[in-house]
Design a protein around this motif. Structure first.
Motif, mmCIF file in Angstrom:
data_model
loop_
_atom_site.group_PDB
_atom_site.id
_atom_site.type_symbol
_atom_site.label_atom_id
_atom_site.label_comp_id
_atom_site.label_asym_id
_atom_site.label_seq_id
_atom_site.Cartn_x
_atom_site.Cartn_y
_atom_site.Cartn_z
ATOM 1 N N GLU A 69 -65.980 115.894 11.894
ATOM 2 C CA GLU A 69 -66.662 114.875 12.689
ATOM 3 C C GLU A 69 -67.365 113.849 11.819
ATOM 4 O O GLU A 69 -68.093 112.997 12.329
ATOM 5 N N ILE A 70 -67.170 113.942 10.537
ATOM 6 C CA ILE A 70 -67.901 113.072 9.603
ATOM 7 C C ILE A 70 -67.018 111.920 9.169
ATOM 8 O O ILE A 70 -65.864 112.106 8.784
ATOM 9 N N GLY A 71 -67.589 110.704 9.222
ATOM 10 C CA GLY A 71 -66.885 109.517 8.783
ATOM 11 C C GLY A 71 -67.548 108.901 7.568
ATOM 12 O O GLY A 71 -68.535 109.417 7.034
ATOM 13 N N PHE A 72 -67.003 107.767 7.148
ATOM 14 C CA PHE A 72 -67.511 107.117 5.932
ATOM 15 C C PHE A 72 -68.962 106.691 6.064
ATOM 16 O O PHE A 72 -69.769 106.904 5.156
ATOM 17 N N VAL A 73 -69.316 106.054 7.200
ATOM 18 C CA VAL A 73 -70.670 105.509 7.341
ATOM 19 C C VAL A 73 -71.709 106.613 7.276
ATOM 20 O O VAL A 73 -72.718 106.510 6.557
ATOM 21 N N ILE A 109 -71.951 98.672 -0.513
ATOM 22 C CA ILE A 109 -70.926 98.933 0.498
ATOM 23 C C ILE A 109 -71.491 98.719 1.903
ATOM 24 O O ILE A 109 -70.857 98.077 2.758
ATOM 25 N N LEU A 110 -72.687 99.229 2.163
ATOM 26 C CA LEU A 110 -73.297 99.048 3.478
ATOM 27 C C LEU A 110 -73.520 97.578 3.783
ATOM 28 O O LEU A 110 -73.308 97.116 4.912
ATOM 29 N N ASP A 120 -68.889 93.865 10.147
ATOM 30 C CA ASP A 120 -68.149 94.356 11.310
ATOM 31 C C ASP A 120 -69.157 94.838 12.355
ATOM 32 O O ASP A 120 -70.011 95.668 12.067
ATOM 33 N N GLN A 121 -69.048 94.312 13.593
ATOM 34 C CA GLN A 121 -70.018 94.632 14.633
ATOM 35 C C GLN A 121 -70.048 96.125 14.955
ATOM 36 O O GLN A 121 -71.110 96.727 15.088
ATOM 37 N N ASP A 122 -68.874 96.752 15.081
ATOM 38 C CA ASP A 122 -68.847 98.171 15.392
ATOM 39 C C ASP A 122 -69.443 99.001 14.264
ATOM 40 O O ASP A 122 -70.166 99.970 14.505
ATOM 41 N N ILE A 123 -69.092 98.650 13.024
ATOM 42 C CA ILE A 123 -69.661 99.399 11.891
ATOM 43 C C ILE A 123 -71.156 99.148 11.799
ATOM 44 O O ILE A 123 -71.926 100.062 11.469
ATOM 45 N N LEU A 124 -71.595 97.926 12.110
ATOM 46 C CA LEU A 124 -73.028 97.635 12.127
ATOM 47 C C LEU A 124 -73.741 98.547 13.126
ATOM 48 O O LEU A 124 -74.806 99.098 12.837
#
Length: 811
Positions: free
Chosen positions: A522-526, A561-562, A568-572
């Motif tokens: 369940e873990i992603g990059f962010v 990186i952040l 990107d709106q979704d990543i934000l």
């Protein structure tokens, strides 16, 4: 042991000139006619030598399967390379009066043979005689006794030559009989044979401790050409200096007497491939851990001579010894080695069938791989691409590290790699290594990690600096889980280079989709990036460097990186979500993570500018803007930065823009206060918030780490003389854990040990319990404006241009 009367008694049919130059006719690369010697008209074979059924090749110059001339450092190994030295020399003709001087040598009453124990002191006295013919015969007999001592067919357990006066007498002959080459030759031959037994080495070194001038008199004859005297001198010197117990004192004396100056010319002049390894190893002993000797060797063109040997010789032992010596100079004189074509010459040895030669060559190449070169290196790169998949873990590791340095800041090498399936091979090798790493522990796991690090660093370097960089980034990131897995391992070295690679990848909008969708469990990059940033920040005040990696570098790369991905709106939205979790929103005195980073006094200016840029981007999220607006500490810090407009104009301008956004947000909720509007106009009326902010973010702010990185050390350490296992500054004897990341006792237990078949593995473990659910994704086409007016911001350990950094010595 008794002396054979056939060797002691005189033979009238043996001519002095015929017996004296037996060795030289076969062994010397310089003919006796040229050097003033007298060629032998005949050679009486000794029956004892006929019992030996091989010729080592030293005399005949033919290759054989005999033991190597220096198959070990023990002096007895030299004997197999001196064929004629196993022959017992006949004595010269003497007059009746001269013969009478030998009548006193005691015979055994039973068998009439000469007793060696009683003969040695009498021969020692005769070697001091005024008659040179008598001295000649006496030293021949003494050499024959020494040969019996080291002859396995006639050797007795107890050594007979044990009196140091024998050594002192031989020293006197070397000093006083310079005009008599036959006497010099047999004196050196006697010393050589004495040194072929450990008891003899001990005897000679004890004598040297009493009378150190033995060494200078030995060095004196290294340059004596007639009768191959120099060969005996070199071999004897090597035996004495190579002794591990007492050789140190002799080495010091030899250095003081400039032995290196006498030995070095023979690298070029000597023709025998069997004697050259001894010369090379003798130079190694003299230069080892002594910069003064290395300087003298370099001034005499020694490294160039070694490269010529590698280029024109084929004897494996010689090639291996030469690369071992070159490795010593690969850090001391690396630029000149590269300028003389060293990398191209060494590249031709990588296809050799000898594993130890290939490994030694790779070690040397690794030490000079960070030096810029104008030579084409296609052959070297092609060989490395083959060796990077070797079954030998060390060969594989060194190949990867060399490639990483060769492609750093070198556009032709990058284009060659990309045009010859280099990227494909490296990605495949990385996937295989990641899979194999799951089953390894301790030292093997550490070696594999270093190998994976070199592959990631090479791919990172290939992602920028040439026309195909966009395609390379897209190909490398076809499997994002491969790199998310490296972030989950929480190993400092892997983190540093993986973050550097991700910083280049996320500059492309088309690659943001796989970046935000990739999951392991369940873990992603962010989520993992913010976790790494938080853990690194908590360690900033504890320790600056962990396993050779600066904690500041990890913080800076995460912030960079952040800052980039929040366009990107979704990543934000996801970044804001995880920043608002309790562990990230209550850092220090209750601040959110970016403000906590700014509070750190030991972070560098470029990290501060990146953090301010990230905060500016976060201000475009309504919920995060409220959090930042309520933090008085942030406002005070921004005002302090504002006041530094003279020394840091770019940072001051960035702080001013953030403050303006804060005040404008407050103004929208305070429309009833016109005086506050006037204040805003007075403070920020000269700035415009409508400026497009999407042109510069990932152009000038991109880091370019890895240029010419050193592979056998920590970032600032020079201590790797022990082994390849400490190349990253770690102690291989200790548990393979990192205090920075609080690693558990077993390696990688909290993350998948192998890559999932898909990005979505809902059964994989995670590090957050209970884990919050991030927001749903929509589209990043409607991205918020982001701040681009950043100064050039390469990162705390990056290199701004396509140049190699200043070289650091490692070994």
């Amino acid at each position: 042991m008794d002396l054979d009367p056939n060797l002691v008694n005189n033979h009238d049919d043996t001519n002095l000139s015929e017996s004296s130059f037996t060795m030289e006719q076969d062994s010397s690369s310089y003919s006796d006619n040229q050097m003033g010697g007298t060629p032998s008209a005949g050679h009486r074979k000794v029956d004892m030598w006929q019992n030996h059924n091989f010729d080592s090749g030293f005399q005949t110059m033919n290759h054989s399967e005999a033991p190597s001339i220096i198959s070990s450092l023990h002096p007895s190994s030299h004997l197999s390379g001196m064929s004629s030295m196993a022959d017992y020399e006949p004595v010269p003709n003497l007059s009746d009066q001269q013969k009478q001087k030998f009548d006193g040598i005691t015979k055994n009453p039973t068998d009439g043979q000469y007793n060696t124990v009683r003969a040695i002191p009498e021969l020692t006295m005769l070697m001091k005689d005024q008659d040179n013919e008598v001295v000649h015969k006496a030293v021949i007999l003494m050499q024959n006794i020494a040969k019996m001592e080291c002859d396995p067919l006639r050797r007795q357990n107890e050594a007979r030559i044990v009196d140091p006066r024998v050594i002192f007498t031989l020293r006197d002959l070397l000093r006083d009989k310079v005009d008599h080459p036959n006497i010099i030759r047999f004196s050196l031959g006697t010393l050589f044979n004495i040194c072929n037994r450990q008891e003899g080495i001990d005897l000679v070194t004890r004598a040297i401790s009493e009378q150190p001038d033995i060494i200078p008199n030995l060095i004196r004859h290294i340059g004596t050409f007639p009768n191959s005297i120099y060969k005996y001198a070199i071999l004897t010197m090597h035996s004495i200096l190579s002794d591990k117990q007492r050789g140190g004192q002799s080495v010091t004396i030899a250095r003081q007497q400039d032995a290196i100056i006498h030995v070095t010319p023979w690298l070029e002049a000597e023709k025998s491939e069997k004697l050259l390894p001894v010369i090379v190893d003798l130079i190694r002993v003299l230069c080892e851990k002594n910069n003064d000797q290395k300087i003298k060797f370099v001034r005499m063109g020694g490294p160039q001579k070694l490269l010529l040997i590698l280029q024109h010789r084929g004897y494996e032992n010689l090639l291996w010894r030469t690369t071992q010596l070159l490795k010593t100079f690969s850090n001391f004189d690396a630029p000149n080695l590269v300028a003389f074509g060293g990398r191209q010459i060494l590249a031709n040895l990588l296809s050799h069938g000898s594993p130890r030669l290939v490994l030694s060559t790779l070690e040397t190449l690794r030490n000079i791989s960070d030096v810029p070169s104008k030579h084409k290196e296609d052959i070297l790169l092609k060989s490395l691409l083959e060796l990077v998949n070797s079954r030998n873990a060390i060969i594989r590791l060194y190949s990867g590290q060399i490639m990483s340095n060769l492609v750093a800041n070198n556009r032709p090498n990058k284009e060659f790699m990309c045009g010859n399936h280099g990227v494909v091979n490296l990605v495949r090798a990385l996937a295989l290594a990641t899979k194999d790493m799951a089953d390894l522990r301790d030292k093997e796991a550490q070696q594999m990690e270093d190998y994976v690090e070199s592959l990631i660093c090479t791919l990172k370097n290939l992602c920028v600096g040439h026309a195909m960089s966009d395609k390379v980034q897209a190909f490398v990131f076809r499997d994002p889980a491969l790199f998310l897995h490296k972030l989950l391992t929480m190993r400092p070295l892997l983190l540093k280079h993986t973050l550097g690679l991700l910083l280049k990848v996320v500059s492309q909008n088309v690659l943001l989709a796989p970046f935000r969708l990739c999951r392991i469990g369940e873990i992603g990059f962010v989520e993992q990036l913010i976790h790494i940033l938080r853990v690194a920040c908590t360690q900033l005040n504890v320790q600056e460097v962990i396993e050779g990696v600066r904690v500041k570098d990890i913080v800076h790369l995460c912030i960079q990186i952040l800052r980039s991905i929040t366009r990107d709106q979704d990543i934000l939205n996801e970044v804001v979500f995880f920043l608002q979790t309790p562990e990230n929103s209550r850092m220090g005195d209750g601040h959110t993570l970016p403000i906590f980073v700014l509070q750190k006094a030991n972070i560098e200016e470029n990290t501060k500018s990146s953090t301010l840029a990230l905060i500016y981007n976060l201000m475009h999220h309504e919920g995060m803007a409220d959090v930042l607006d309520r933090d008085d500490t942030l406002s005070k810090m921004l005002q302090n930065v504002q006041m530094q407009s003279v020394t840091h104009p770019d940072l001051a301008n960035l702080a001013t823009n953030i403050l303006k956004m804060i005040y404008e947000k407050r103004e929208r909720s305070r429309t009833a206060y016109p005086r506050y509007n006037a204040y805003l106009e007075n403070q920020f009326g000269h700035l415009s918030m409508a400026t497009p902010r999407s042109e510069i973010l990932n152009s000038s702010g991109e880091t370019y780490e890895g240029a010419g990185e050193q592979w056998s050390q920590p970032l600032s350490d020079d201590s790797m003389a022990e082994s390849y296992c400490n190349s990253s500054g770690r102690d291989s004897s200790k548990t393979y854990n990192s205090p920075m990341y609080h690693s558990p006792a077993v390696m990688y237990p909290d993350c998948p040990t192998s890559l999932p078949e898909t990005y979505y593995d809902h059964h994989a473990p995670n590090s957050y319990h209970p884990r919050p659910t991030p927001p749903q994704y929509s589209s990043y086409e409607n991205s918020p404006p982001v701040y681009n007016d950043l100064p050039s911001n390469p990162g705390p350990s990056s290199h701004l241009s396509d140049q190699h950094p200043v070289r650091n010595h490692r070994f």
